[in-house]
Design a protein around this motif. Structure first.
Motif, PDB file in Angstrom:
ATOM      1  N   VAL A 291       0.864  -1.185   0.000  1.00 30.72           N
ATOM      2  CA  VAL A 291       0.000   0.000   0.000  1.00 30.72           C
ATOM      3  C   VAL A 291       0.895   1.228   0.000  1.00 30.72           C
ATOM      4  N   LEU A 292       0.837   1.987  -1.084  1.00 28.60           N
ATOM      5  CA  LEU A 292       1.656   3.187  -1.188  1.00 28.60           C
ATOM      6  C   LEU A 292       0.903   4.346  -0.551  1.00 28.60           C
ATOM      7  N   CYS A 293       1.540   4.972   0.403  1.00 31.93           N
ATOM      8  CA  CYS A 293       0.888   6.017   1.201  1.00 31.93           C
ATOM      9  C   CYS A 293       1.673   7.324   1.141  1.00 31.93           C
ATOM     10  N   THR A 294       0.951   8.411   1.377  1.00 26.39           N
ATOM     11  CA  THR A 294       1.594   9.711   1.505  1.00 26.39           C
ATOM     12  C   THR A 294       1.486  10.181   2.949  1.00 26.39           C
ATOM     13  N   GLU A 295       2.346  11.108   3.300  1.00 26.50           N
ATOM     14  CA  GLU A 295       2.263  11.730   4.613  1.00 26.50           C
ATOM     15  C   GLU A 295       0.972  12.558   4.682  1.00 26.50           C
ATOM     16  N   ASN A 296       0.444  12.742   5.864  1.00 27.44           N
ATOM     17  CA  ASN A 296      -0.753  13.566   6.012  1.00 27.44           C
ATOM     18  C   ASN A 296      -0.461  15.043   5.756  1.00 27.44           C
ATOM     19  N   GLU A 297       0.786  15.446   6.034  1.00 24.41           N
ATOM     20  CA  GLU A 297       1.138  16.845   5.829  1.00 24.41           C
ATOM     21  C   GLU A 297       2.651  16.986   5.663  1.00 24.41           C
ATOM     22  N   ILE A 298       3.046  18.064   5.042  1.00 28.00           N
ATOM     23  CA  ILE A 298       4.461  18.421   4.922  1.00 28.00           C
ATOM     24  C   ILE A 298       4.663  19.725   5.687  1.00 28.00           C
ATOM     25  N   THR A 299       5.305  19.624   6.828  1.00 29.60           N
ATOM     26  CA  THR A 299       5.516  20.791   7.679  1.00 29.60           C
ATOM     27  C   THR A 299       6.924  21.357   7.476  1.00 29.60           C
ATOM     28  N   SER A 300       7.150  22.531   8.053  1.00 27.04           N
ATOM     29  CA  SER A 300       8.489  23.111   7.976  1.00 27.04           C
ATOM     30  C   SER A 300       9.500  22.222   8.689  1.00 27.04           C
TER      31      SER A 300
ATOM     32  N   SER B 278       7.686  27.981  -0.027  1.00 31.54           N
ATOM     33  CA  SER B 278       6.866  27.475  -1.129  1.00 31.54           C
ATOM     34  C   SER B 278       5.722  26.605  -0.627  1.00 31.54           C
ATOM     35  N   PHE B 279       6.020  25.684   0.280  1.00 32.12           N
ATOM     36  CA  PHE B 279       4.983  24.786   0.801  1.00 32.12           C
ATOM     37  C   PHE B 279       4.007  25.522   1.716  1.00 32.12           C
ATOM     38  N   SER B 280       4.475  26.560   2.389  1.00 33.25           N
ATOM     39  CA  SER B 280       3.582  27.311   3.268  1.00 33.25           C
ATOM     40  C   SER B 280       2.519  28.061   2.478  1.00 33.25           C
ATOM     41  N   GLU B 281       2.807  28.305   1.188  1.00 34.94           N
ATOM     42  CA  GLU B 281       1.864  29.042   0.338  1.00 34.94           C
ATOM     43  C   GLU B 281       0.881  28.114  -0.382  1.00 34.94           C
ATOM     44  N   LYS B 282       1.108  26.813  -0.301  1.00 32.92           N
ATOM     45  CA  LYS B 282       0.230  25.854  -0.975  1.00 32.92           C
ATOM     46  C   LYS B 282      -0.937  25.464  -0.077  1.00 32.92           C
ATOM     47  N   THR B 283      -2.060  25.143  -0.696  1.00 31.30           N
ATOM     48  CA  THR B 283      -3.198  24.632   0.069  1.00 31.30           C
ATOM     49  C   THR B 283      -2.965  23.158   0.390  1.00 31.30           C
ATOM     50  N   ASN B 284      -3.720  22.635   1.338  1.00 31.06           N
ATOM     51  CA  ASN B 284      -3.600  21.210   1.661  1.00 31.06           C
ATOM     52  C   ASN B 284      -3.887  20.340   0.446  1.00 31.06           C
ATOM     53  N   ASP B 285      -4.895  20.730  -0.332  1.00 24.65           N
ATOM     54  CA  ASP B 285      -5.234  19.953  -1.529  1.00 24.65           C
ATOM     55  C   ASP B 285      -4.081  19.959  -2.530  1.00 24.65           C
ATOM     56  N   GLU B 286      -3.435  21.096  -2.693  1.00 25.28           N
ATOM     57  CA  GLU B 286      -2.301  21.174  -3.623  1.00 25.28           C
ATOM     58  C   GLU B 286      -1.151  20.287  -3.150  1.00 25.28           C
ATOM     59  N   ILE B 287      -0.899  20.276  -1.856  1.00 26.69           N
ATOM     60  CA  ILE B 287       0.185  19.449  -1.312  1.00 26.69           C
ATOM     61  C   ILE B 287      -0.145  17.971  -1.459  1.00 26.69           C
TER      62      ILE B 287
END
Length: 212
Positions: free
Chosen positions: A80-89, A120-129
């Motif tokens: 099962v290939l998974c992504t992180e729930n979020e990318i934080t600083s 860059s990531f701080s300016e993205k929405t959760n959906d974009e990330i």
């Protein structure tokens, strides 16, 4: 055309029926794990994890969450290939700490790019990330399919599943993960008629555009 890798890519197909009595060796499984670890990802951030399931009883329970596709029950392993729930600083900072340690690169050299990614990531929405992370999962899937073909491991990539039910059943949320793709791996059953069907692909002239 004569090429070992091309021959193996022609050999592979989306396996419809696995031989449930055949299991991948630890050596083969280790190759797949390492191939996943070495997969290219954007910025090298690796926002992915792979859950490896080798439990027949558990695999059978996944069938209803996988549009009744029996492959997940009969395969040697389900990946099962998974992504992180979020990318934080902090996630990005830890990556650059690893770069610094691994390559012995002064942090002063890395710092501008580190700040760029954090901004860059701080300016993205959760959906974009999440869309960006899902694209990284597809890169990993493509790599795994090629490695499976090279190692003559049969595989079936699966998009047809209920991610929310997988996440809940496997308690992925507690690990800070969400499922994106499923890959069943193992060995084809002798009576899988799909193994003998000719590949249906567009010709080279239809899909290749050359610009000189």
């Amino acid at each position: 055309m004569s090429s070992t890798i091309i021959e193996k890519l022609a050999w592979r197909y989306a396996t419809k029926k696995f031989d449930s009595t055949k299991k991948l060796s630890e050596e083969k499984l280790t190759i797949l794990k390492e191939a996943f670890r070495l997969t290219a990802t954007s910025y090298g951030l690796q926002p992915l994890k792979m859950v490896v399931i080798n439990n027949t009883a558990l695999q059978k329970k996944l069938v209803p969450f996988t549009h009744e596709q029996q492959q997940v029950a009969d395969a040697s392993h389900v990946l099962v290939l998974c992504t992180e729930n979020e990318i934080t600083s902090n996630y990005i900072k830890r990556y650059f700490e690893k770069v610094e340690k691994t390559r012995n690169t002064p942090r002063a050299i890395l710092h501008p790019f580190e700040l760029y990614l954090i901004d860059s990531f701080s300016e993205k929405t959760n959906d974009e990330i999440h869309t960006w992370m899902a694209k990284q999962a597809y890169i990993a899937l493509g790599n795994l399919l090629t490695v499976c073909a090279h190692e003559q491991i049969d595989s079936c990539p699966i998009e047809g599943f209920d991610p929310e039910k997988y996440d809940d059943f496997l308690a992925l949320g507690t690990r800070g993960l969400r499922s994106v793709l499923v890959l069943a791996v193992g060995y084809r059953a002798q009576d899988d008629l799909h193994a003998t069907l000719k590949k249906v692909r567009r010709s080279e002239s239809e899909i290749i555009v050359e610009i000189d």
